[in-house]
Design a protein around this motif. Structure first.
Motif, PDB file in Angstrom:
ATOM      1  N   LEU A 203       0.844  -1.203   0.000  1.00  0.00           N
ATOM      2  CA  LEU A 203       0.000   0.000   0.000  1.00  0.00           C
ATOM      3  C   LEU A 203       0.882   1.258   0.000  1.00  0.00           C
ATOM      4  O   LEU A 203       1.836   1.360   0.782  1.00  0.00           O
ATOM      5  N   HIS A 204       0.519   2.145  -0.894  1.00  0.00           N
ATOM      6  CA  HIS A 204       1.193   3.450  -0.994  1.00  0.00           C
ATOM      7  C   HIS A 204       0.330   4.441  -0.227  1.00  0.00           C
ATOM      8  O   HIS A 204      -0.828   4.657  -0.582  1.00  0.00           O
ATOM      9  N   LEU A 205       0.876   5.014   0.846  1.00  0.00           N
ATOM     10  CA  LEU A 205       0.080   5.919   1.690  1.00  0.00           C
ATOM     11  C   LEU A 205       0.213   7.366   1.252  1.00  0.00           C
ATOM     12  O   LEU A 205       1.272   7.800   0.806  1.00  0.00           O
ATOM     13  N   GLY A 206      -0.872   8.101   1.456  1.00  0.00           N
ATOM     14  CA  GLY A 206      -0.808   9.539   1.220  1.00  0.00           C
ATOM     15  C   GLY A 206      -2.156  10.175   1.475  1.00  0.00           C
ATOM     16  O   GLY A 206      -3.197   9.521   1.386  1.00  0.00           O
ATOM     17  N   VAL A 207      -2.115  11.444   1.834  1.00  0.00           N
ATOM     18  CA  VAL A 207      -3.334  12.250   1.907  1.00  0.00           C
ATOM     19  C   VAL A 207      -3.240  13.151   0.681  1.00  0.00           C
ATOM     20  O   VAL A 207      -2.243  13.849   0.506  1.00  0.00           O
ATOM     21  N   THR A 208      -4.253  13.102  -0.176  1.00  0.00           N
ATOM     22  CA  THR A 208      -4.126  13.872  -1.404  1.00  0.00           C
ATOM     23  C   THR A 208      -4.470  15.336  -1.157  1.00  0.00           C
ATOM     24  O   THR A 208      -5.242  15.654  -0.245  1.00  0.00           O
ATOM     25  N   GLU A 209      -3.897  16.199  -1.949  1.00  0.00           N
ATOM     26  CA  GLU A 209      -4.161  17.639  -1.816  1.00  0.00           C
ATOM     27  C   GLU A 209      -4.176  18.044  -0.341  1.00  0.00           C
ATOM     28  O   GLU A 209      -5.119  18.682   0.138  1.00  0.00           O
ATOM     29  N   ALA A 210      -3.120  17.653   0.368  1.00  0.00           N
ATOM     30  CA  ALA A 210      -3.109  17.840   1.824  1.00  0.00           C
ATOM     31  C   ALA A 210      -3.064  19.309   2.219  1.00  0.00           C
ATOM     32  O   ALA A 210      -3.543  19.685   3.286  1.00  0.00           O
ATOM     33  N   GLY A 211      -2.468  20.157   1.381  1.00  0.00           N
ATOM     34  CA  GLY A 211      -2.421  21.577   1.718  1.00  0.00           C
ATOM     35  C   GLY A 211      -1.022  22.131   1.540  1.00  0.00           C
ATOM     36  O   GLY A 211      -0.161  21.507   0.919  1.00  0.00           O
ATOM     37  N   GLY A 212      -0.809  23.319   2.089  1.00  0.00           N
ATOM     38  CA  GLY A 212       0.498  23.964   2.004  1.00  0.00           C
ATOM     39  C   GLY A 212       1.489  23.289   2.933  1.00  0.00           C
ATOM     40  O   GLY A 212       1.167  22.258   3.544  1.00  0.00           O
ATOM     41  N   GLY A 216      -0.324  20.881   5.399  1.00  0.00           N
ATOM     42  CA  GLY A 216      -0.211  19.590   4.710  1.00  0.00           C
ATOM     43  C   GLY A 216       0.667  18.616   5.478  1.00  0.00           C
ATOM     44  O   GLY A 216       0.384  17.422   5.550  1.00  0.00           O
ATOM     45  N   ALA A 217       1.744  19.147   6.055  1.00  0.00           N
ATOM     46  CA  ALA A 217       2.648  18.274   6.818  1.00  0.00           C
ATOM     47  C   ALA A 217       1.929  17.732   8.053  1.00  0.00           C
ATOM     48  O   ALA A 217       2.054  16.555   8.403  1.00  0.00           O
ATOM     49  N   VAL A 218       1.137  18.599   8.696  1.00  0.00           N
ATOM     50  CA  VAL A 218       0.434  18.164   9.912  1.00  0.00           C
ATOM     51  C   VAL A 218      -0.637  17.134   9.545  1.00  0.00           C
ATOM     52  O   VAL A 218      -0.723  16.051  10.146  1.00  0.00           O
ATOM     53  N   LYS A 219      -1.447  17.449   8.524  1.00  0.00           N
ATOM     54  CA  LYS A 219      -2.515  16.531   8.125  1.00  0.00           C
ATOM     55  C   LYS A 219      -1.929  15.166   7.723  1.00  0.00           C
ATOM     56  O   LYS A 219      -2.430  14.111   8.109  1.00  0.00           O
ATOM     57  N   SER A 220      -0.867  15.202   6.935  1.00  0.00           N
ATOM     58  CA  SER A 220      -0.247  13.942   6.495  1.00  0.00           C
ATOM     59  C   SER A 220       0.317  13.175   7.684  1.00  0.00           C
ATOM     60  O   SER A 220       0.208  11.948   7.749  1.00  0.00           O
ATOM     61  N   SER A 221       0.927  13.894   8.616  1.00  0.00           N
ATOM     62  CA  SER A 221       1.532  13.213   9.768  1.00  0.00           C
ATOM     63  C   SER A 221       0.461  12.524  10.605  1.00  0.00           C
ATOM     64  O   SER A 221       0.657  11.408  11.089  1.00  0.00           O
ATOM     65  N   SER A 239       1.996  14.754   0.172  1.00  0.00           N
ATOM     66  CA  SER A 239       1.691  15.710  -0.907  1.00  0.00           C
ATOM     67  C   SER A 239       1.588  17.116  -0.333  1.00  0.00           C
ATOM     68  O   SER A 239       0.694  17.379   0.475  1.00  0.00           O
ATOM     69  N   LEU A 240       2.480  17.982  -0.740  1.00  0.00           N
ATOM     70  CA  LEU A 240       2.457  19.351  -0.221  1.00  0.00           C
ATOM     71  C   LEU A 240       2.432  20.347  -1.367  1.00  0.00           C
ATOM     72  O   LEU A 240       3.115  20.127  -2.382  1.00  0.00           O
ATOM     73  N   ALA A 241       1.671  21.417  -1.204  1.00  0.00           N
ATOM     74  CA  ALA A 241       1.770  22.519  -2.156  1.00  0.00           C
ATOM     75  C   ALA A 241       3.004  23.321  -1.729  1.00  0.00           C
ATOM     76  O   ALA A 241       2.908  24.382  -1.105  1.00  0.00           O
ATOM     77  N   ALA A 242       4.178  22.749  -2.002  1.00  0.00           N
ATOM     78  CA  ALA A 242       5.454  23.328  -1.554  1.00  0.00           C
ATOM     79  C   ALA A 242       6.558  22.683  -2.387  1.00  0.00           C
ATOM     80  O   ALA A 242       6.286  21.838  -3.248  1.00  0.00           O
TER      81      ALA A 242
END
Ligand code: SF4
Length: 374
Positions: A203-212, A216-221, A239-242
């Motif tokens: 499984l490849h994990l990720g939160v899509t369009e997580a944010g800036g 995004g780092a907090v949501k993904s973590s 995934s970060l808008a960065a």
């Protein structure tokens, strides 16, 4: 001085993305994706090399056209890290990048269309030993599933995934990995938990369009942390808008925080307060930049005063505890020598680099013994 992770990982079937194993007992790999124009070969190669220097394991590149497929071939020749081509719908692009030496195809079999085209792509992948990544995304769920469920739900994501998986099953192609991404933490976590028991693939994990960067780092973590604690996840992308390099750094930091992967300096630092005997924040900011090139795992504590300093220093490779009139450096958990505020960062950097050289030397000697070299 490293803490063993108590996490029991889900047993998954291993696939190879180029020379990087994904699944089974392979380390959880960290991915990122380029955001340059793929047809701009120089810019894309430059970004991939930057990601390689940051330690990325696998890089995904969008291939939206045949021109991009041709550029992909030029890019592939100039980088070392395995490349995944991200393709939507067009099976001819998949066949073209397969000829260019792609290491994994991100394409959803159910979106290719006619059965003969799907078969052509899968046969080509089989011939060349190229795995497939199925990527289900809450933002692009099939219309029937949107109608059936009313809105994206974890069950809808799983049903969508199963449609793609059934196609690969019928074609007897088990070499794939799967992602089930949503921008919502609860949906992402629930969807992965549902699918984890139903298939054996990685499984490849990720939160899509997580944010800036920060959000995004907090949501993904939070989302990835919950899943990784459950033992779910074989590879990940934050995934970060960065800058994509930040995705790699946050990815490794998530794995480091759960002792799932050790790489580079693991800092322990206090937030500082009026008891601090040196400027903890400034010291940390400088050290993080100076020690960015280190890839050997090493634990370093930077603590402003004796309240928590000696305790934290006991369990790390190099520790610093603030004190008056001098601060104290610890090596291997034991007090070593005093150091004044004015050459603090230089001295800490020197100590960490010496320790890293010592760890590397020991690892080199151990490797020689293992292979029976003199
Ligand atoms: S370790 Fe000392 S300086 Fe750091 S936060 Fe605690 S009391 Fe303050």
């Amino acid at each position: 001085m490293h803490f063993e992770s108590p996490i029991k990982r889900r047993k998954s079937r291993q696939i190879m993305v180029g020379n990087v194993p994904v699944g089974g007992d392979a380390p959880i790999s960290v991915q990122s994706m380029t955001n340059t124009e793929t047809t701009d070969v120089e810019a894309t190669v430059g970004q991939i090399i930057g990601l390689e220097n940051a330690g990325v394991d696998i890089v995904r590149v969008s291939v939206p056209s045949m021109d991009a497929a041709e550029a992909f071939g030029h890019i592939k020749k100039r980088v070392n890290v395995p490349l995944i081509a991200d393709i939507h719908f067009d099976h001819k692009i998949a066949l073209a990048v397969a000829e260019q030496g792609v290491d994994c195809l991100r394409i959803n079999p159910g979106n290719i269309g006619r059965e003969d085209r799907v078969r052509e792509v899968v046969d080509c992948a089989r011939d060349k030993g190229i795995p497939i990544r199925i990527g289900v995304n809450a933002g692009s769920l099939e219309k029937e599933l949107q109608r059936k469920y009313g809105e994206p739900t974890p069950e809808a994501l799983v049903e969508s995934a199963m449609r793609h998986i059934d196609i690969l099953d019928r074609l007897n192609y088990p070499d794939f990995k799967l992602s089930l991404k949503a921008s919502n933490v609860f949906m992402t976590v629930a969807a992965y938990r549902l699918i984890a028991d139903q298939i054996e693939q990685p499984l490849h994990l990720g939160v899509t369009e997580a944010g800036g960067f920060r959000s995004g780092a907090v949501k993904s973590s939070v989302a990835l942390g919950m899943l990784l604690m459950d033992g779910i996840g074989d590879t990940l992308r934050v995934s970060l808008a960065a800058d994509p390099i930040q995705e790699v750094k946050v990815g490794f930091d998530i794995l480091k925080s759960l002792s799932l992967r050790a790489k580079g300096v693991n800092f322990i630092a206090c937030p500082s307060c009026s008891r601090q005997n040196f400027d903890v924040v400034k010291t940390m900011n400088e050290l993080e930049v100076r020690l960015e090139d280190i890839i050997t795992p090493v634990d370093v504590a930077v603590i402003g005063c004796v309240v928590n300093g000696p305790g934290e220093a006991k369990s790390v490779d190099i520790g610093l505890t603030g004190g008056t009139p001098n601060n104290l450096i610890y090596r291997d958990g034991k007090p070593s020598h005093k150091v004044k505020n004015d050459n603090l960062v230089d001295e800490l950097e020197r100590q960490v680099r010496e320790k890293v050289a010592e760890i590397d030397l020991k690892a080199g000697e151990a490797a020689k013994i293992t292979v029976g070299m003199p």
